[in-house]
Design an enzyme around this catalytic site. Structure first.
Site, mmCIF file in Angstrom:
data_model
loop_
_atom_site.group_PDB
_atom_site.id
_atom_site.type_symbol
_atom_site.label_atom_id
_atom_site.label_comp_id
_atom_site.label_asym_id
_atom_site.label_seq_id
_atom_site.Cartn_x
_atom_site.Cartn_y
_atom_site.Cartn_z
ATOM 1 N N GLY A 231 0.828 -1.202 0.000
ATOM 2 C CA GLY A 231 0.000 0.000 0.000
ATOM 3 C C GLY A 231 0.858 1.246 0.000
ATOM 4 C CB SER A 232 0.010 4.738 0.797
ATOM 5 O OG SER A 232 -0.377 4.730 2.164
ATOM 6 C CE LYS A 234 -1.345 9.951 6.454
ATOM 7 N NZ LYS A 234 -2.467 10.852 6.094
ATOM 8 C CB VAL A 235 -0.893 2.993 5.277
ATOM 9 C CG1 VAL A 235 -1.419 1.845 6.134
ATOM 10 C CG2 VAL A 235 -2.014 3.993 4.995
ATOM 11 N N GLY A 236 2.289 2.464 5.337
ATOM 12 C CA GLY A 236 3.399 1.542 5.563
ATOM 13 C C GLY A 236 4.288 1.966 6.708
ATOM 14 C CD GLU A 253 7.407 -5.539 -1.810
ATOM 15 O OE1 GLU A 253 7.685 -4.681 -2.674
ATOM 16 O OE2 GLU A 253 8.240 -6.336 -1.349
ATOM 17 C CB CYS A 287 3.440 0.623 -6.620
ATOM 18 S SG CYS A 287 3.743 -1.117 -7.030
#
Length: 485
Positions: A231-232, A234-236, A253, A287
């Protein structure tokens, strides 16, 4: 469609059941707004039930002969092949993927399942020498136990399978949380395939929910030993922080801002084809997409004219139409964000060679150039059909521009001199880069992953062993040790 009516449920311990949360996730077709399904969210208690079921089932699965385990994946592959048309229709309806995109996703999903079949037999032990007389050191590869998988909305079926199948093949159990925009393709459909393939109950559980309901329960729970998140960034970053605080292995990833570099000796027509696909496949919601197209100033005019001309031929519209190249973005928030980004960049001084209109969630392609130095759009991920064409003077400047990004996922270099391209590619700080090709590639046995804010760790091939197994040292003293007291 039958998949939506059948699978709008949680899948826990081999049972399909509604969640017990107080609200529903509504699954919409992003093209026409049709309501596809309504799923009552899973609560933190149901996340616990899923993890406990996985924990109970995992030990016997790990002891199952790997030749027996791999039969499940052989059956799963046949099921996907038999249901390919229905799965294609589900991808088109739920995430707005075109026929081309759905075919691309299904092709890779089948390839990764084929690799999972082989992966079941891949773990190998070692016997290492010891400085102690009579001692034998055995090193075993063992499953980590239970793996939490969190998948994204852009390639949900593939990117769920990509972690779920190897983790299971290597003897683990899994709890999968799909993105709330793609609960069927990314979650229930994966569970249905494995259920029909004969995977024992409890080994794969799917919880359809949201952080607003469960908080960090999926990450903080004591059972899972590894979390695979796509995912993003920011969330990662949050996932990594929570995992570190709870001593869990995180495989991340994340996003990208890939550069496709066109050198002065490149085949321009071919480079244009590669760049258009790399930027606009699946509406740019990839991505690895080529956000930035770097072109040597000596060929800038020729490249740009041909690039814009080809982009103008892309058909925007209904993803169910086989002739459509660009379908909708996943939701209205994404469409509005991309449209606003283009407007702001043009207002700040960029030139729009194409300025795509927005109609609902359909966003037509834009091509921007003459970007002001320091423009925010140069260093961020653009998850939409917007290309940035950036001239450079010489290889050193191309490398500097390519590396001027917090991301480092993919890239490409186009040149008539292969070794020149390789030398330049080595200087670009990215996890993957391709000579005379596009930026969007994934293969089952190559290490897939990024540098910088594009992620931590690698997936695919032998990297799956590092992700989903751990090493255990067992020593055997065949003689007698001498102790100092």
């Amino acid at each position: 469609m039958s998949f939506f009516s059948e699978l709008a449920l949680q899948y826990i311990d081999g049972e399909w059941r509604p969640g017990s949360g107080s609200w529903d996730i509504i699954d919409f077709n992003p093209f026409d707004g049709e309501k596809l399904a309504s799923v009552t969210v899973a609560t933190a208690a149901e996340v616990d039930q899923a993890y406990r079921a996985a924990e109970r089932a995992q030990e016997a699965w790990a002891e199952t002969n790997p030749y027996t385990r791999r039969l499940v994946f052989e059956r799963a592959l046949r099921i996907i092949e038999d249901r390919e048309q229905e799965i294609t229709e589900t991808i088109i309806a739920e995430l707005g993927g075109t026929h081309l995109k759905a075919a691309f996703e299904l092709h890779l999903a089948k390839e990764f399942l084929r690799e999972a079949i082989q992966l079941a037999l891949r773990p190998e032990g070692r016997i290492l020498p010891s400085p102690v007389d009579g001692k034998e050191n055995r090193v075993y590869r063992v499953p980590v136990g239970v793996v939490g998988v969190i998948s994204p909305f852009n390639f949900p079926f593939l990117l769920s399978l990509k972690s779920v199948a190897p983790a299971l093949a290597l003897g683990n159990a899994v709890v999968l949380k799909p993105h709330q925009n793609t609960p069927i393709c990314g979650g229930s459909l994966v569970a249905k395939v494995f259920e029909d393939a004969g995977l024992p109950a409890g080994l794969l559980n799917v919880v359809i929910t949201d952080i607003a309901e469960i908080g960090d329960a999926l990450l903080e729970h004591p059972v899972p030993k590894a979390i695979s998140f796509t995912g993003s960034d920011k969330v990662g970053r949050h996932v990594a922080t929570v995992c570190a605080a709870n001593f869990k292995h995180a495989i991340l990833e994340l996003g990208g801002n890939s550069a496709l570099i066109v050198l002065d000796d490149a085949d321009i027509d071919y480079a244009v084809d590669a760049a258009v696909f790399s930027r606009y496949v699946h509406q740019g919601q990839v991505c690895m997409a080529a956000n930035r197209i770097l072109v040597d100033r000596s060929v800038q005019q020729e490249f740009t004219e041909k690039f814009v001309a080809k982009v103008k031929t892309l058909k925007v519209g209904d993803p169910a139409d086989p002739t459509t190249h660009i379908g909708p973005l996943i939701n209205s928030s994404q469409a509005e964000a991309v449209s606003s980004l283009v407007e702001q960049t043009v207002e700040a001084g960029a030139t729009a060679l194409l300025h795509g209109a927005t109609d609902g969630n359909l966003v037509a392609p834009s091509v921007l150039t003459d970007l002001p130095a320091g423009s925010p759009v140069l260093t961020q991920e653009i998850f939409g059909p917007v290309a940035l064409v950036i001239p450079f003077d010489g290889e050193d400047e191309a490398v500097r521009i390519a590396n001027d990004s917090p991301y480092g996922l993919s890239g490409a270099v186009h040149t008539a001199d292969i070794e020149r391209g390789v030398r330049l590619a080595k200087r670009v700080r990215t996890g993957m880069i391709h000579i005379n090709d596009g930026t969007v590639h994934d293969e089952p046995i190559v290490p897939f992953g990024g540098e910088k804010q594009s992620g931590v760790g690698r997936l695919n091939g032998d990297s799956m062993l590092d992700a989903f197994t751990t090493q255990k040292w067992i020593s055997v003293q065949h003689g007698r040790s001498r102790f100092p007291f």
